[in-house]
Write an enzyme that holds these catalytic residues in place. Structure first.
Site, PDB file in Angstrom:
ATOM      1  N   SER A 133       0.825  -1.201   0.000  1.00  0.00           N
ATOM      2  CA  SER A 133       0.000   0.000   0.000  1.00  0.00           C
ATOM      3  C   SER A 133       0.868   1.264   0.000  1.00  0.00           C
ATOM      4  CB  SER A 133      -0.966  -0.053   1.193  1.00  0.00           C
ATOM      5  OG  SER A 133      -2.015   0.866   1.060  1.00  0.00           O
ATOM      6  N   HIS A 148      -7.094  -6.382   1.395  1.00  0.00           N
ATOM      7  CA  HIS A 148      -6.051  -5.420   1.041  1.00  0.00           C
ATOM      8  C   HIS A 148      -4.668  -5.875   1.485  1.00  0.00           C
ATOM      9  CE1 HIS A 148      -4.358  -1.540   0.036  1.00  0.00           C
ATOM     10  NE2 HIS A 148      -3.960  -1.343   1.280  1.00  0.00           N
ATOM     11  N   ASP A 184      -9.956  -6.362  -3.157  1.00  0.00           N
ATOM     12  CA  ASP A 184      -9.355  -5.262  -2.390  1.00  0.00           C
ATOM     13  C   ASP A 184     -10.306  -4.068  -2.361  1.00  0.00           C
ATOM     14  OD1 ASP A 184      -7.825  -3.124  -1.419  1.00  0.00           O
ATOM     15  OD2 ASP A 184      -5.990  -3.878  -2.332  1.00  0.00           O
TER      16      ASP A 184
END
Length: 259
Positions: A96, A232, A202
């Protein structure tokens, strides 16, 4: 700036191994803990692994308030300098926010550091569409903190022991937004191989993130992995072993030492 003690279990980690190094970078409001299992897996295969802590993370949300995105990027550079002394080549692997930082680092520092490739996990390319995004900084004066959104874990054990802030400074969201814009502007400068991994489920990155990266990483050889049953934080989800195997295969394929 008064800093607080680290959350127990959220410390950075280092696993010495061979001369191929992997720098693991965690996500926004997360901690090195979320990267530890992946680090242990890669270390068990003989690699040298460093999991860093990003500034303002793994302690208390107040510590994030004065942190800027350049501080996070400086943390990545510190990690590269550390691994440069412990290995002869380095792969950047981020989740991320960590993926965003890894791609920016590769765009800017390929040649200055022995970067051989980037492993991008659940990279987010844009904040959700919301008029308030353009006014985050002034709005942060009225609402200094945001509550953390619920996670989308498919692994109940990971959801139960995940370490992250329950809330974070609204001002930090502006830093994340600005860093995303920097990444998008610099994707064409990435020339090292990139491994893009994301889950179709996600809820944070959304379905368009991986295709966007694939289109705009015009000068980078690419490997793609779509997962089908994960949220995620894919490196802690049900398909993590598949992800670890694919990441190691990517490293072996692009390593000058082990390939």
């Amino acid at each position: 700036m008064a800093l607080h003690p680290l959350i127990p279990g959220a410390e950075p980690f280092f696993y010495p191994g061979n001369r191929t190094g992997v720098l693991l970078v965690h996500g926004f409001t997360g901690t090195p803990f979320e990267m530890r299992e992946m680090g242990q897996n890669l270390a068990a295969r003989g690699l040298t692994v460093l999991g860093i802590r990003l500034a303002g993370h793994a302690s208390t949300p107040a510590d994030m308030r004065s942190v800027r995105w350049g501080d996070w990027l400086a943390n990545v550079e510190d990690g590269l300098n550390y691994l440069k002394n412990a290995s002869d080549e380095v792969f950047l692997a981020g989740l991320s926010l960590g993926a965003i930082l890894s791609l920016v680092a590769a765009a800017r520092w390929d040649g200055l550091y022995p970067i051989r490739g980037v492993i991008s996990l659940s990279c987010v390319v844009n904040l959700p569409s919301d008029w308030r995004v353009s006014f985050i900084r002034p709005l942060s004066l009225l609402q200094p903190y945001q509550q953390q959104a619920p996670g989308d874990f498919r692994n109940a054990d990971a959801a139960a022991n995940h370490i992250c802030y329950p809330r974070y400074p609204t001002r930090s969201l502006a830093e994340l937004r600005d860093l995303m814009a920097v990444m998008r502007a610099e994707l064409e400068r990435v020339r090292v191989p990139v491994f893009l991994a994301q889950s179709r489920l996600d809820a944070i990155a959304g379905p368009r993130s991986l295709p966007y990266l694939a289109e705009h990483l015009k000068n980078a050889p690419q490997t793609h992995l779509w997962l089908e049953r994960s949220g995620h934080v894919i490196n802690r989800e049900p398909e993590r072993e598949q992800l670890f195997d694919a990441a190691y295969t990517f490293i072996r394929a692009h390593s000058a030492l082990t390939g």
